[in-house]
Design a protein around this motif. Structure first.
Motif, PDB file in Angstrom:
ATOM      1  N   THR A 136       3.016  47.844  17.169  1.00 28.87           N
ATOM      2  CA  THR A 136       3.922  46.772  16.771  1.00 28.87           C
ATOM      3  C   THR A 136       5.127  46.628  17.696  1.00 28.87           C
ATOM      4  N   TYR A 139       3.251  43.654  19.141  1.00 29.76           N
ATOM      5  CA  TYR A 139       2.652  42.678  18.220  1.00 29.76           C
ATOM      6  C   TYR A 139       3.410  42.724  16.906  1.00 29.76           C
ATOM      7  N   PRO A 141       3.341  41.800  13.193  1.00 29.26           N
ATOM      8  CA  PRO A 141       2.397  41.347  12.169  1.00 29.26           C
ATOM      9  C   PRO A 141       2.877  40.139  11.379  1.00 29.26           C
ATOM     10  N   GLU A 142       4.195  40.082  11.097  1.00 29.08           N
ATOM     11  CA  GLU A 142       4.740  39.003  10.276  1.00 29.08           C
ATOM     12  C   GLU A 142       4.606  37.629  10.946  1.00 29.08           C
ATOM     13  N   GLY A 144       1.962  36.672  12.535  1.00 32.27           N
ATOM     14  CA  GLY A 144       0.565  36.252  12.508  1.00 32.27           C
ATOM     15  C   GLY A 144      -0.151  36.490  13.824  1.00 32.27           C
ATOM     16  N   PRO A 145      -1.484  36.517  13.781  1.00 27.28           N
ATOM     17  CA  PRO A 145      -2.254  36.823  14.979  1.00 27.28           C
ATOM     18  C   PRO A 145      -2.206  35.753  16.069  1.00 27.28           C
ATOM     19  N   GLY A 152      -4.979  37.998  19.467  1.00 30.22           N
ATOM     20  CA  GLY A 152      -4.132  38.556  18.429  1.00 30.22           C
ATOM     21  C   GLY A 152      -4.917  39.032  17.219  1.00 30.22           C
ATOM     22  N   GLU A 153      -6.123  38.493  17.022  1.00 35.19           N
ATOM     23  CA  GLU A 153      -6.955  38.946  15.905  1.00 35.19           C
ATOM     24  C   GLU A 153      -7.363  40.415  16.079  1.00 35.19           C
ATOM     25  N   ASN A 156      -4.424  42.291  14.937  1.00 28.82           N
ATOM     26  CA  ASN A 156      -4.359  42.119  13.489  1.00 28.82           C
ATOM     27  C   ASN A 156      -5.327  43.065  12.789  1.00 28.82           C
ATOM     28  N   HIS A 160      -4.180  46.101  10.258  1.00 28.74           N
ATOM     29  CA  HIS A 160      -4.705  46.118   8.887  1.00 28.74           C
ATOM     30  C   HIS A 160      -5.506  47.394   8.615  1.00 28.74           C
TER      31      HIS A 160
END
Length: 213
Positions: A136, A139, A141-142, A144-145, A152-153, A156, A160
């Motif tokens: 993080t 990246y 998370p808040e 979004g990807p 970005g997925e 993500n 997760h």
């Protein structure tokens, strides 16, 4: 680390002494042939290799009165026990293990003292949090990807997965701290292996040349 080595050592240790087909039967009883590489050939190969390496002691026993070749019974050695417990400890703390190694370690965690199992799982949580913090940094998370395009997925998914691992581990720690399960030196244990004449409802029925050995 080798999942098959951990599983085979676990089965032999629980029996005290076991021949190859008993070990294979136990692993099928645990469903390990479905969620790991515990196939008959790999099981028998692991038994022979670990006997050569001094992790198991091979006892030659007389053939049955019905005939056939003599069977070999295996017994775990002190070095084998040390490696077995070492594999369990490493797999419990290494959150990024493949699912088969994680599953095997959870199945064997009660061979450790309760306090040690808790400490190892807390270390697992710490490593997950450390890894998540590193991810993080690049990246958020808040946001979004889509902030990194479709790539970005991937991030993500990683975040997760780490969050789910941490939540599950914390739940397991709580259950153990609340007294769930019977750990080493705490009394009568859950029997997870089959007696030699006990029917295995989950047996594959697949025959292998080493079954008679």
């Amino acid at each position: 680390m080798s999942t098959i080595r951990l599983l085979v050592l676990a089965a032999v240790r629980q029996h005290g002494r076991a021949h190859g087909y008993q070990v294979r039967n136990d692993l099928e009883y645990w469903g390990a042939h479905e969620w790991s590489n515990a196939k008959p050939g790999s099981i028998y190969h692991a038994l022979k290799q670990m006997a050569k390496q001094g992790l198991l002691y091979a006892h030659e026993i007389a053939p049955s009165t019905a005939g056939g070749p003599p069977r070999t019974e295996y017994e775990i050695t002190e070095a084998g026990t040390e490696q077995y417990l070492g594999l369990v400890r490493e797999a419990l703390t290494s959150y990024d293990q493949k699912m088969d190694m994680k599953s095997a370690a959870i199945g064997c965690m009660v061979d450790l003292p309760r306090a040690e199992a808790v400490a190892l799982l807390k270390e697992r949580t710490r490593r997950i949090e450390e890894w998540r913090a590193a991810v993080t940094e690049h990246y958020i998370p808040e946001e979004g990807p889509a902030q990194l395009g479709h790539i970005g997925e991937i991030m993500n998914l990683w975040v997760h997965t780490a969050d789910a691992e941490a939540e599950w581990t914390q739940g397991l720690i709580s259950r153990i701290e609340d007294g769930a399960y019977t750990f080493a030196e705490e009394g009568e244990r859950f029997v997870a292996v089959l007696a030699d004449d006990q029917e295995n409802p989950y047996a594959t029925g697949e025959r292998h040349p080493e079954d008679a050995r």
